[in-house]
Motif scaffolding. Structure first.
Motif, PDB file in Angstrom:
ATOM      1  N   ASP A 176       4.140  -4.307  -1.166  1.00 56.23           N
ATOM      2  CA  ASP A 176       4.812  -5.197  -2.146  1.00 56.23           C
ATOM      3  C   ASP A 176       4.674  -6.615  -2.050  1.00 56.23           C
ATOM      4  O   ASP A 176       5.240  -7.339  -2.131  1.00 56.23           O
ATOM      5  CB  ASP A 176       6.226  -5.004  -2.103  1.00 56.23           C
ATOM      6  N   CYS A 177       3.156  -6.706  -2.027  1.00 58.43           N
ATOM      7  CA  CYS A 177       2.548  -8.189  -1.722  1.00 58.43           C
ATOM      8  C   CYS A 177       1.896  -8.778  -2.801  1.00 58.43           C
ATOM      9  O   CYS A 177       1.254  -9.809  -2.618  1.00 58.43           O
ATOM     10  CB  CYS A 177       1.995  -8.435  -0.381  1.00 58.43           C
ATOM     11  N   GLN A 178       1.577  -7.917  -3.934  1.00 58.21           N
ATOM     12  CA  GLN A 178       0.265  -7.963  -4.714  1.00 58.21           C
ATOM     13  C   GLN A 178       0.726  -9.157  -5.578  1.00 58.21           C
ATOM     14  O   GLN A 178      -0.187  -9.980  -5.920  1.00 58.21           O
ATOM     15  CB  GLN A 178       0.035  -6.705  -5.518  1.00 58.21           C
ATOM     16  N   SER A 228      -0.964  -4.848 -13.812  1.00 60.03           N
ATOM     17  CA  SER A 228       0.044  -3.434 -13.518  1.00 60.03           C
ATOM     18  C   SER A 228      -0.262  -3.255 -11.983  1.00 60.03           C
ATOM     19  O   SER A 228      -1.567  -3.270 -11.819  1.00 60.03           O
ATOM     20  CB  SER A 228      -0.239  -2.427 -14.440  1.00 60.03           C
ATOM     21  N   LYS A 229       0.595  -2.633 -11.296  1.00 62.95           N
ATOM     22  CA  LYS A 229       0.174  -2.008  -9.918  1.00 62.95           C
ATOM     23  C   LYS A 229      -0.481  -0.890 -10.050  1.00 62.95           C
ATOM     24  O   LYS A 229      -0.923  -0.283  -8.933  1.00 62.95           O
ATOM     25  CB  LYS A 229       1.434  -2.064  -9.171  1.00 62.95           C
ATOM     26  N   ASP A 230      -0.758   0.087 -11.119  1.00 70.20           N
ATOM     27  CA  ASP A 230      -1.533   1.198 -11.116  1.00 70.20           C
ATOM     28  C   ASP A 230      -2.809   0.975 -11.687  1.00 70.20           C
ATOM     29  O   ASP A 230      -3.428   2.143 -11.873  1.00 70.20           O
ATOM     30  CB  ASP A 230      -0.543   2.019 -12.227  1.00 70.20           C
ATOM     31  N   LYS A 251     -12.435   7.512  -1.532  1.00 72.36           N
ATOM     32  CA  LYS A 251     -12.373   7.716   0.155  1.00 72.36           C
ATOM     33  C   LYS A 251     -11.366   7.070   0.810  1.00 72.36           C
ATOM     34  O   LYS A 251     -10.571   7.942   1.657  1.00 72.36           O
ATOM     35  CB  LYS A 251     -13.704   7.258   0.574  1.00 72.36           C
ATOM     36  N   VAL A 252     -10.794   5.789   0.450  1.00 72.80           N
ATOM     37  CA  VAL A 252      -9.950   4.985   1.511  1.00 72.80           C
ATOM     38  C   VAL A 252      -8.576   5.486   0.995  1.00 72.80           C
ATOM     39  O   VAL A 252      -7.661   5.761   2.089  1.00 72.80           O
ATOM     40  CB  VAL A 252     -10.239   3.599   0.906  1.00 72.80           C
ATOM     41  N   VAL A 253      -8.172   5.871  -0.397  1.00 71.36           N
ATOM     42  CA  VAL A 253      -6.948   6.500  -0.746  1.00 71.36           C
ATOM     43  C   VAL A 253      -6.711   8.045   0.339  1.00 71.36           C
ATOM     44  O   VAL A 253      -5.599   8.054   0.853  1.00 71.36           O
ATOM     45  CB  VAL A 253      -6.758   6.696  -1.915  1.00 71.36           C
ATOM     46  N   LEU A 278      -7.635  -5.859  -6.481  1.00 67.17           N
ATOM     47  CA  LEU A 278      -6.321  -5.089  -5.747  1.00 67.17           C
ATOM     48  C   LEU A 278      -6.256  -3.953  -6.782  1.00 67.17           C
ATOM     49  O   LEU A 278      -6.276  -3.709  -8.038  1.00 67.17           O
ATOM     50  CB  LEU A 278      -5.201  -6.137  -6.355  1.00 67.17           C
ATOM     51  N   CYS A 279      -6.101  -2.737  -6.078  1.00 67.07           N
ATOM     52  CA  CYS A 279      -6.032  -1.333  -6.253  1.00 67.07           C
ATOM     53  C   CYS A 279      -4.647  -0.781  -6.234  1.00 67.07           C
ATOM     54  O   CYS A 279      -3.857  -1.498  -5.323  1.00 67.07           O
ATOM     55  CB  CYS A 279      -7.039  -0.526  -5.797  1.00 67.07           C
ATOM     56  N   PRO A 280      -4.390   0.305  -6.787  1.00 68.60           N
ATOM     57  CA  PRO A 280      -2.988   1.046  -6.397  1.00 68.60           C
ATOM     58  C   PRO A 280      -3.069   1.532  -5.057  1.00 68.60           C
ATOM     59  O   PRO A 280      -4.190   1.329  -4.471  1.00 68.60           O
ATOM     60  CB  PRO A 280      -3.162   2.440  -7.282  1.00 68.60           C
ATOM     61  N   PHE A 281      -1.979   2.366  -4.676  1.00 71.20           N
ATOM     62  CA  PHE A 281      -1.609   2.549  -3.308  1.00 71.20           C
ATOM     63  C   PHE A 281      -1.914   1.468  -2.238  1.00 71.20           C
ATOM     64  O   PHE A 281      -2.282   1.538  -1.059  1.00 71.20           O
ATOM     65  CB  PHE A 281      -2.788   3.659  -2.896  1.00 71.20           C
ATOM     66  N   ASP A 282      -1.707  -0.004  -2.664  1.00 77.30           N
ATOM     67  CA  ASP A 282      -1.733  -1.167  -1.736  1.00 77.30           C
ATOM     68  C   ASP A 282      -3.023  -1.295  -0.983  1.00 77.30           C
ATOM     69  O   ASP A 282      -3.062  -1.552   0.011  1.00 77.30           O
ATOM     70  CB  ASP A 282      -0.721  -1.007  -0.488  1.00 77.30           C
TER      71      ASP A 282
END
Length: 476
Positions: free
Chosen positions: A27-29, A85-87, A315-317, A120-124
Motif C-alpha cells: 500500500d505504498c504506491q 489503478s493498482k490492477d 516470473k516474478v509474481v 508499477l505493477c499489480p501484486f506490489d
C-alpha cells in the motif's frame, strides 16, 4: 572437438535496456507516485503522441499506434491503461540524456543514459529500466559485452582486483545499485520491500533471483559483417573479456554452442539478423543498414520491451506466490491461505494468457521469452499449490464444521433441556439474584452452560460478520 575462433568486430550501434524487478512495500504506491512526480517522472500515456520520441535517443521513436495494434485488447487494458489503478501497469519515465563512463581493468567505456522508467505493477511489484547507448566509435564487440556484463551487476561481488567505477558529471559510484538508486531514481529505496533481508548476511537489496539485472539489447555490426554462431552465443551468455583483456567465450566446444543456439535462437531473418533469448538476456544482432538498425531499435524499445516486462512480471509474481506458500503456516494462518488462494486465482484469470500479441513474430518471440524465463514450469507448480490449498481448505472447513456442530449440539441439548428445566423460571421477569445462593451444583452447571452458550453464539456471529465484511473489502 572444434575450438571457436574469436575475431574482434566493430559495431555501428549498441542499444541496451537494463531491467531491475523489485518488490514494493504494501500500500505504498500512492506515495511513490507522488515521489516520482516530484522527481520529474512523467506518467506514460499511449494517447500522448509527443512521447513517441521523448525517451529513446536521437533518431529512434516508438509508434504508439503500432504499439497498441501489436497487442491483443485484453493485454492493452493492462499495459496501456486509460486510468490509474493498482490492477494495471503504470509507467513513469524521465528523459535524462546523461553522459557517463564505466571504468574497469584500466579500461574506460563511455555511454549515454537516454532515460529511466519506473513501472508499477499489480501484486506490489515494479521495474526500473535504465535505457542506455554505448558509443561504439572506438570500441570492439568484446568491450561492449564486457560493459553489459559489468553494468547489469547491481552489487559488486567480484574479486578486489576487478573494481568497477561509474562516473557521471564528477560523481563517482562504486556499485551500479548505488548509481541507480542514488543518482537516477532518488527516493526509491524507501519504498522497496526489505522483509526478507533480515535473513541475509551481505545483501542490501531484495533480489528475486540474483543481483543481476535482465538486459535487453540491440547490437549492430558494421555493414555485411558476418555474424558467426560464437558471436550469438557470446551475446546470450554476455561473454566479454577475460582477466587479460582478451575476448572471452564460456564454451570451447562448437558442437555445444550449436546445440545451445538450436534451443535459444530465433533466426527468422537470418543470416543478417538474429534474436537470442536466455534467462537473463534478450539480444538482437544485425549487420544490416542504418535504416534497418533504426527500425529494429524502435521494435526493441517498443513492442519487444513490453514483451520483456510482461514475461518478467509473470516470473516474478509466480516466484512471489511460491515464496508466500512456503511461509504459510497451514494450521495457524487461515486468512493468509485465503489471501494466497485469491491471489493465485486473480493472477491466472486476469494476467496469465497464452497469447498476448497479434503478429506471428510477436507470438513466437513472446513464447520464447516465457519458455526461457521458466514461467510455464513455475505456473504449473503454482497451480499444484492452488490445488493443495483448496484441498487443505476443504478439509479444514469440514473439520471446523464438525467441531462446531458437535459444540452447538452439546449446548443445545444441555441448555435446551437440562438448563431450561433447572433455572429458566428464575430468569423470567425481574431476576432475583439472591436465589442463586441456594442453587445446587447441577443448577450452577445448567446456568453456566446456558450463559456460555449464548456467549459462544454471539462470538461466532460477530466473527462471521467480521470475515464477511473483510471479504467484501478485499473484493473492492
Amino acid at each position: 572437438m572444434v575450438q571457436p575462433v574469436l575475431e574482434e568486430k566493430r559495431l555501428k550501434a549498441a542499444l541496451l535496456q537494463f531491467v531491475f524487478p523489485f518488490s514494493l512495500n504494501e500500500d505504498c504506491q500512492d506515495d511513490l507516485k507522488q515521489q516520482l512526480q516530484k522527481d520529474d517522472f512523467a506518467a506514460f500515456e499511449l494517447g500522448n503522441l509527443e512521447l513517441e520520441t521523448a525517451f529513446y535517443g536521437e533518431g529512434y521513436q516508438v509508434s504508439h499506434l503500432n504499439l497498441e495494434r501489436y497487442y491483443l485488447p485484453f493485454t492493452n487494458s493492462v499495459i496501456f491503461p486509460h486510468k490509474d489503478s493498482k490492477d494495471v501497469f503504470l509507467r513513469y519515465s524521465k528523459r535524462l540524456e546523461m553522459d557517463c563512463s564505466l571504468r574497469m581493468n584500466q579500461q574506460h567505456i563511455p555511454f549515454r543514459i537516454h532515460s529511466v522508467d519506473v513501472v508499477l505493477c499489480p501484486f506490489d511489484l515494479g521495474f526500473i529500466t535504465v535505457r542506455t547507448e554505448v558509443r561504439c566509435d572506438d570500441l570492439t564487440y568484446s568491450q561492449v559485452l564486457e560493459f553489459v556484463n559489468r553494468f547489469r551487476i547491481l552489487q559488486n561481488m567480484k574479486d578486489q582486483d576487478e573494481p568497477v567505477e561509474l562516473v557521471q558529471n564528477g560523481n563517482l559510484y562504486n556499485e551500479v545499485e548505488e548509481f541507480i538508486l542514488d543518482g537516477l531514481v532518488p527516493g526509491m529505496i524507501a519504498y522497496l520491500d526489505k522483509t526478507d533481508l533480515e535473513k541475509t548476511y551481505f545483501e542490501k537489496l531484495p533480489f528475486f533471483v540474483d543481483e543481476r539485472m535482465f538486459v535487453q539489447g540491440l547490437v549492430s555490426f558494421t555493414d555485411n559483417c558476418p555474424i558467426a554462431p560464437e558471436d550469438i552465443y557470446r551475446a546470450s551468455r554476455v561473454d566479454g573479456l577475460d582477466l587479460q583483456g582478451e575476448p572471452y567465450i564460456s564454451s570451447s566446444n562448437m558442437d555445444y554452442i550449436q546445440r545451445y543456439l538450436d534451443e535459444h535462437i530465433y533466426d527468422r531473418w537470418g543470416p543478417d539478423t538474429f534474436y537470442v533469448i536466455e534467462e537473463n538476456s534478450f539480444f538482437c544482432l544485425t549487420n544490416q543498414s542504418k535504416e534497418v538498425t533504426t527500425a529494429l531499435g524502435n521494435h526493441m524499445y517498443g513492442a519487444y520491451y513490453y514483451g520483456v516486462l510482461i514475461n518478467l512480471f509473470y516470473k516474478v509474481v509466480l516466484l512471489k506466490l511460491s515464496n508466500r506458500y512456503s511461509h504459510v503456516q497451514l494450521d495457524q494462518n487461515q486468512d493468509e491461505i485465503d489471501d494466497l488462494i485469491r491471489s493465485i486465482t486473480i493472477f491466472s484469470a486476469r494476467y496469465y494468457f497464452l497469447e498476448v500479441a497479434t503478429q506471428s513474430q510477436g507470438k513466437e518471440i513472446f513464447l520464447q521469452l516465457r519458455k526461457h524465463l521458466g514461467s510455464d514450469e513455475l505456473y504449473a507448480e503454482v497451480n499444484e499449490t492452488l490445488a493443495d490449498l483448496y484441498k487443505y481448505q476443504e478439509n479444514f472447513t469440514a473439520k471446523r464444521s464438525n467441531y462446531l456442530l458437535l459444540i452447538l449440539t452439546i449446548y443445545s441439548v444441555v441448555s435446551g433441556i437440562y438448563g431450561m428445566n433447572q433455572v429458566i423460571e428464575d430468569l423470567k421477569g425481574p431476576i432475583d439474584w439472591g436465589k442463586m445462593n441456594d442453587y445446587s451444583i447441577f443448577e450452577y452447571i445448567a446456568l453456566t452452560v446456558m450463559v456460555t452458550g449464548m456467549g459462544a453464539a454471539i462470538t461466532l456471529g460477530v466473527t462471521t460478520l467480521r470475515r464477511l465484511f473483510k471479504e467484501i473489502g478485499k473484493r473492492k
